[in-house]
Design an enzyme around this catalytic site. Structure first.
Site, PDB file in Angstrom:
ATOM      1  N   LYS A   1      11.010  -1.323  -7.908  1.00 13.97           N
ATOM      2  CA  LYS A   1      11.327  -2.435  -6.996  1.00 13.97           C
ATOM      3  C   LYS A   1      11.333  -3.757  -7.760  1.00 13.97           C
ATOM      4  O   LYS A   1      12.221  -4.595  -7.579  1.00 13.97           O
ATOM      5  CB  LYS A   1      10.307  -2.476  -5.849  1.00 13.97           C
ATOM      6  CG  LYS A   1      10.443  -1.288  -4.916  1.00 13.97           C
ATOM      7  CD  LYS A   1       9.209  -1.071  -4.046  1.00 13.97           C
ATOM      8  CE  LYS A   1       9.273   0.325  -3.426  1.00 13.97           C
ATOM      9  NZ  LYS A   1       8.006   0.729  -2.779  1.00 13.97           N
TER      10      LYS A   1
ATOM     11  N   THR B   1       6.642   3.630  -7.888  1.00 13.75           N
ATOM     12  CA  THR B   1       7.935   3.192  -7.363  1.00 13.75           C
ATOM     13  C   THR B   1       7.969   1.668  -7.252  1.00 13.75           C
ATOM     14  O   THR B   1       9.047   1.075  -7.232  1.00 13.75           O
ATOM     15  CB  THR B   1       8.219   3.815  -5.984  1.00 13.75           C
ATOM     16  OG1 THR B   1       7.054   3.699  -5.172  1.00 13.75           O
ATOM     17  CG2 THR B   1       8.598   5.278  -6.116  1.00 13.75           C
TER      18      THR B   1
ATOM     19  N   HIS C   1       2.651  15.385  -6.401  1.00 10.85           N
ATOM     20  CA  HIS C   1       2.597  13.929  -6.540  1.00 10.85           C
ATOM     21  C   HIS C   1       1.491  13.406  -7.440  1.00 10.85           C
ATOM     22  O   HIS C   1       1.396  12.193  -7.642  1.00 10.85           O
ATOM     23  CB  HIS C   1       2.440  13.258  -5.168  1.00 10.85           C
ATOM     24  CG  HIS C   1       3.708  13.187  -4.392  1.00 10.85           C
ATOM     25  ND1 HIS C   1       4.626  12.171  -4.559  1.00 10.85           N
ATOM     26  CD2 HIS C   1       4.222  14.015  -3.449  1.00 10.85           C
ATOM     27  CE1 HIS C   1       5.640  12.370  -3.735  1.00 10.85           C
ATOM     28  NE2 HIS C   1       5.424  13.485  -3.058  1.00 10.85           N
TER      29      HIS C   1
ATOM     30  N   LYS D   1      -0.581  -2.776  -5.752  1.00  7.60           N
ATOM     31  CA  LYS D   1      -0.633  -1.319  -5.602  1.00  7.60           C
ATOM     32  C   LYS D   1      -2.025  -1.001  -5.076  1.00  7.60           C
ATOM     33  O   LYS D   1      -2.896  -1.884  -5.040  1.00  7.60           O
ATOM     34  CB  LYS D   1      -0.399  -0.616  -6.940  1.00  7.60           C
ATOM     35  CG  LYS D   1      -1.289  -1.138  -8.081  1.00  7.60           C
ATOM     36  CD  LYS D   1      -0.908  -0.605  -9.468  1.00  7.60           C
ATOM     37  CE  LYS D   1       0.407  -1.101 -10.001  1.00  7.60           C
ATOM     38  NZ  LYS D   1       1.449  -0.081 -10.111  1.00  7.60           N
ATOM     39  N   ARG D   2      -2.269   0.261  -4.676  1.00  6.96           N
ATOM     40  CA  ARG D   2      -3.605   0.625  -4.252  1.00  6.96           C
ATOM     41  C   ARG D   2      -4.602   0.324  -5.376  1.00  6.96           C
ATOM     42  O   ARG D   2      -4.273   0.437  -6.550  1.00  6.96           O
ATOM     43  CB  ARG D   2      -3.662   2.108  -3.857  1.00  6.96           C
ATOM     44  CG  ARG D   2      -3.013   2.393  -2.503  1.00  6.96           C
ATOM     45  CD  ARG D   2      -3.727   1.700  -1.356  1.00  6.96           C
ATOM     46  NE  ARG D   2      -5.012   2.278  -1.086  1.00  6.96           N
ATOM     47  CZ  ARG D   2      -5.294   3.076  -0.041  1.00  6.96           C
ATOM     48  NH1 ARG D   2      -4.364   3.350   0.845  1.00  6.96           N
ATOM     49  NH2 ARG D   2      -6.498   3.569   0.121  1.00  6.96           N
TER      50      ARG D   2
ATOM     51  N   LYS E   1      -5.330   2.926 -12.118  1.00  3.88           N
ATOM     52  CA  LYS E   1      -4.273   1.902 -12.153  1.00  3.88           C
ATOM     53  C   LYS E   1      -4.711   0.681 -12.968  1.00  3.88           C
ATOM     54  O   LYS E   1      -3.912  -0.204 -13.269  1.00  3.88           O
ATOM     55  CB  LYS E   1      -3.878   1.504 -10.726  1.00  3.88           C
ATOM     56  CG  LYS E   1      -3.218   2.670  -9.968  1.00  3.88           C
ATOM     57  CD  LYS E   1      -2.891   2.285  -8.538  1.00  3.88           C
ATOM     58  CE  LYS E   1      -2.370   3.447  -7.718  1.00  3.88           C
ATOM     59  NZ  LYS E   1      -0.943   3.754  -7.951  1.00  3.88           N
TER      60      LYS E   1
END
Length: 843
Positions: A681, A677, A378, A569-570, A575
């Site tokens: 969405k 993911t 992952h 998101k986290r 990110k």
């Protein structure tokens, strides 16, 4: 602006939520009243809203039970190959609405609850999220369970029933404060304890080599108590099981040995054993080598493997052998999927059971183990890789350490034979890392112990083969596969965006719900004015609804006609929420320098949790809230720009914000986000994406056409080239005046006047050791955001792009992902057969 539908209008729509037959409605009402009376022991005079929620939950659960029992009976009779999905996280969210959707009960319940003078949506809001996950990996497991049930696979999710899930996030003075998530406080109507299947799990002790084989003795025992949760497929009467283990101390705990008579102390010490399932570790993409975490990993594996083997032995067609000691057929009947390296101990534990307990020959056991297990990687971030100290294993799992040493020796002998004299290769490929602290590389253990290794998006699987596991790929290229992640269209379209699902079904029918590729048919309607108008109207309704929610929950007023620009998101440096911050500041400075100029109004929403020990991530949250504080209170800005931090982002909040978003931010440095993911969405829910060529964004751009996403910034090759040259943040800071101004404002205390040095750590990181090269993509990002503004000013063209994106999102269903796992890794075929419902006789 369109007003949201009234309750009455909503109920009149015969929608994809199932037609409410009069009999069903009466039945639901009767059952609801019965549960209120007999299960909750309340009447309507004293019942609270929570009582009503529980009465409804039990009513809906009743509809699962017959199907659940029948499904398990069906598997027992047919004895299919069983799929075991092992994960330390299952981020399930709420269960009530999902169960109603998958059973086709939603309209019947809506009507029944309405007739009882209650509001269904209000009751749904009472349910606690099952927050047994951190982010993508845990939510993926939940989507996969939904798809496996919908595809009729005999699948089981196995994990831990954490008493406390992911912490609840409060923002106090702009800082994240964590509070315990006591999600079981009021009880969980969806689970069924199964004490009759309680199993022992052993820790510590020592290894004894005897003439009868190897014995692991003098261990400490903890009991694993299973709790089963039903997992319904979509309208196919299949109900699978998620089995979560809870730790219990045995009754003789601390009372057995040299008892000095402190009975009270001994009973209090039971907590030590039971702490194993107390709390979810709140780290996303980060390895923290704590002994309690290693205990959790072994606990779930040991309990699960005993359960798997018990089920294999008692199955009708298991083996001809009367006592079933024959494990030849084990890999034909059992597939174990390891969700990251967290359940990697399955490999040595299966070997231990086969060799030490079942007396299977070592080489045969190794063949069985490899054919049974498969591993999903992952992440490529080095800090996320699990590397456990050998010393910890020696103490906690001495037999497993011996087995790992033996497996590693076998593996290295093979490598040495193929690459004679290549000592460096042996060092790189060893499961044991030498050094001041010897460590076990769990990813290497997974690769040698599995018959299939997959990444989770095409670009990620390429990086896995060409860099992370390069040597292993050269050794066994046939092992390596790609399985691009997906999301379940039941929760992420039908449940969270019924308005959109309805207008889609009106145009193309309901087939897309279980075959998302049918969304392609919407390409025929891209220039259809009614459809364009309907899509825009649904989005506007979702925005109004979310704006009302924000006002009610957080007392923030936002402009519903502004662009809803969302990054949820986290919180993590890779990110690049900081890139988003720099854009917000740049926009602010542009408005300030010319307030009379017309700007496209935006509401920038950023949400996500930071791991409690991740200092930089917590600083990033403080920066976002501080920027919001300044911008939202500047009279020159008005409602041209707002910056909102969405507190306590979780599954149930995602279900509200995603359908309301116009712009989805997916801006990680190329080569760092394995898949993502959330990106999918947003796509299926009618937001446009601004993003880098990273993770699944690459495949989204391929499906929809790159010109229908806002793609910017360095590609993986550019990042690698920049690494070779050496990234120098200073260079960008000097060359780009708007960037310099923004950084100087952060640094000077413009956004933290009461504590001017507040953000020095962030600025220092950005200027001197930014692994994720925020400045290198700044210019391209700002320019790309300009193109977003341009298109947003033409609502018709914007909406046409939205329709194209929705139409091209079909690939990203977890049904497609699971079909690929089934055929290419597990060796089973999805089945479309509907098990007969409980009210009909079985075949």
């Amino acid at each position: 602006m369109a007003a949201p539908l009234s309750d009455g209008e909503r109920r009149k729509q015969i929608s994809v939520r199932g037609i409410a037959g009069l009999g069903d409605v009466a039945e639901v009402r009767k059952s609801f009243n019965r549960h209120l009376h007999f299960t909750l022991v309340k009447d309507r005079n004293v019942a609270t809203p929570r009582d009503y929620y529980f009465a409804l939950a039990h009513t809906v659960r009743d509809h699962l039970v017959g199907r659940w029992i029948r499904t398990q009976q069906h598997y027992y009779e047919r004895d299919p190959k069983r799929i075991y999905y092992l994960s330390l996280e299952f981020y399930m969210g709420r269960t009530l609405q999902n169960t109603m959707v998958n059973l086709g009960l939603q309209n019947a319940c809506d009507e029944a609850i309405y007739q009882l003078g209650l509001d269904l949506e209000e009751l749904e809001e009472i349910e606690e999220d099952a927050g047994l996950g951190n982010g993508g990996l845990g939510r993926l497991a939940a989507c996969f369970l939904d798809s496996m049930a919908t595809l009729g696979l005999a699948a089981y999710g196995y994990g831990i029933r954490y008493e406390f899930g992911i912490f609840n996030q409060r923002i106090v003075d702009g800082w994240q404060v964590e509070e315990a998530d006591d999600w079981l406080r009021y009880g969980n109507p969806w689970e069924k304890a199964r004490p009759e299947y309680m199993l022992p799990v052993h820790f510590y002790g020592r290894v004894c080599h005897t003439p009868d084989g190897v014995k692991w003795i003098d261990t400490q025992v903890v009991l694993a108590m299973p709790y089963d949760t039903p997992v319904p497929g979509y309208k196919n009467n299949t109900v699978n099981t998620m089995r979560l283990w809870s730790a219990k101390a045995p009754n003789d705990f601390n009372l057995q040995e040299f008892n000095v008579g402190d009975y009270i102390e001994a009973v209090l010490d039971r907590n030590l054993a039971e702490n194993i399932s107390r709390v979810l570790y709140p780290n996303d993409n980060f390895f923290e080598g704590k002994e309690l975490r290693l205990k959790q990993e072994y606990f779930v594996v040991a309990a699960t493997l005993q359960d798997i083997i018990r089920r294999f032995k008692s199955s009708k067609f298991g083996c001809r052998d009367p006592v079933r000691t024959c494990f030849e057929t084990f890999p034909d009947k059992v597939a174990i999927q390891l969700n990251d390296t967290h359940p990697a101990l399955s490999i040595p534990e299966l070997m231990r059971i086969l060799v030490d307990v079942e007396k299977v020959d070592w080489d045969k056991a190794w063949e069985i183990t490899k054919r049974t297990c498969a591993y999903t990687n992952h992440t490529v971030l080095p800090e996320a890789l699990e590397r456990w100290p050998v010393s910890m294993f020696e103490k906690l799992l001495p037999r497993h350490l011996e087995i790992i040493y033996a497996l590693n020796q076998m593996h290295l002998d093979r490598v040495a034979a193929l690459y004679p004299g290549d000592i460096d290769r042996l060092r790189r490929m060893s499961v044991i890392e030498e050094g001041d602290c010897k460590r076990i590389n769990m990813a290497h253990l997974c690769v040698i112990g599995s018959h299939a290794v997959n990444g989770v998006a095409r670009i990620h699987s390429h990086i896995v083969r060409s860099s992370v596991f390069k040597d292993f790929y050269e050794l066994e290229p046939e092992k390596f596969q790609n399985k691009t992640n997906g999301i379940t269209p039941r929760r992420w379209l039908l449940l969270c965006n019924p308005g959109l699902a309805d207008i889609i079904a009106e145009k193309i029918g309901e087939g897309f719900i279980t075959d998302l590729s049918q969304l392609r048919k919407l390409l025929d309607f891209i220039n259809n004015e009614t459809f364009i108008r309907d899509v825009a109207k649904v989005k506007q309704e979702n925005k109004l609804k979310f704006a009302a929610y924000l006002e009610e929950q957080y007392k923030v007023k936002i402009n519903p006609s502004s662009m809803f620009d969302v990054q949820v998101k986290r919180i993590h440096e890779y990110k690049r929420q900081l890139l988003n911050c720099l854009h917000a500041i740049t926009l602010y400075n542009r408005i300030r320098s010319d307030p009379s100029k017309s700007f496209v109004p935006r509401t920038i929403m950023i949400g996500g949790k930071a791991a409690p020990g991740y200092h930089m991530a917590k600083m990033i949250i403080k920066l976002i809230t501080s920027i919001g504080e300044v911008i939202n209170n500047d009279p020159y800005v008005g409602d041209k720009l707002k910056v909102i931090f969405l507190e306590n982002y979780r599954v149930s909040l995602a279900e509200k914000v995603i359908p309301a978003a116009d712009l989805s931010q997916q801006i990680s440095t190329a080569g760092t986000e394995a898949s993502g993911t959330g990106n999918m969405k947003f796509m299926v829910n009618g937001a446009l994406t601004i993003g880098t060529m990273d993770g699944a964004n690459v495949e989204m751009a391929e499906e929809a056409g790159e010109e229908n996403l806002f793609i910017f910034g360095m590609r993986v090759e550019d990042v690698e080239a920049l690494d070779r040259r050496g990234y120098n943040a200073q260079e960008y800071y000097q060359r780009l005046p708007e960037l310099r101004q923004a950084v100087d404002q952060i640094s000077s205390g413009f956004f933290s006047p009461r504590d001017p040095g507040c953000f020095k750590d962030i600025v220092n990181m950005l200027m001197h050791h930014d692994r994720f090269k925020v400045f290198a993509d700044y210019e391209a990002y700002i320019k790309c955001q300009g193109q977003v503004d341009q298109l947003f000013m033409d609502p018709r063209e914007w909406t046409k792009k939205v329709i194209r994106n929705i139409a091209c999102s079909g690939k990203f269903s977890s049904d497609r992902t699971i079909t690929e796992y089934a055929r290419e890794i597990w060796g089973v075929e999805p089945s479309a057969t509907k098990i007969p419902p409980p009210n009909l006789p079985r075949d």
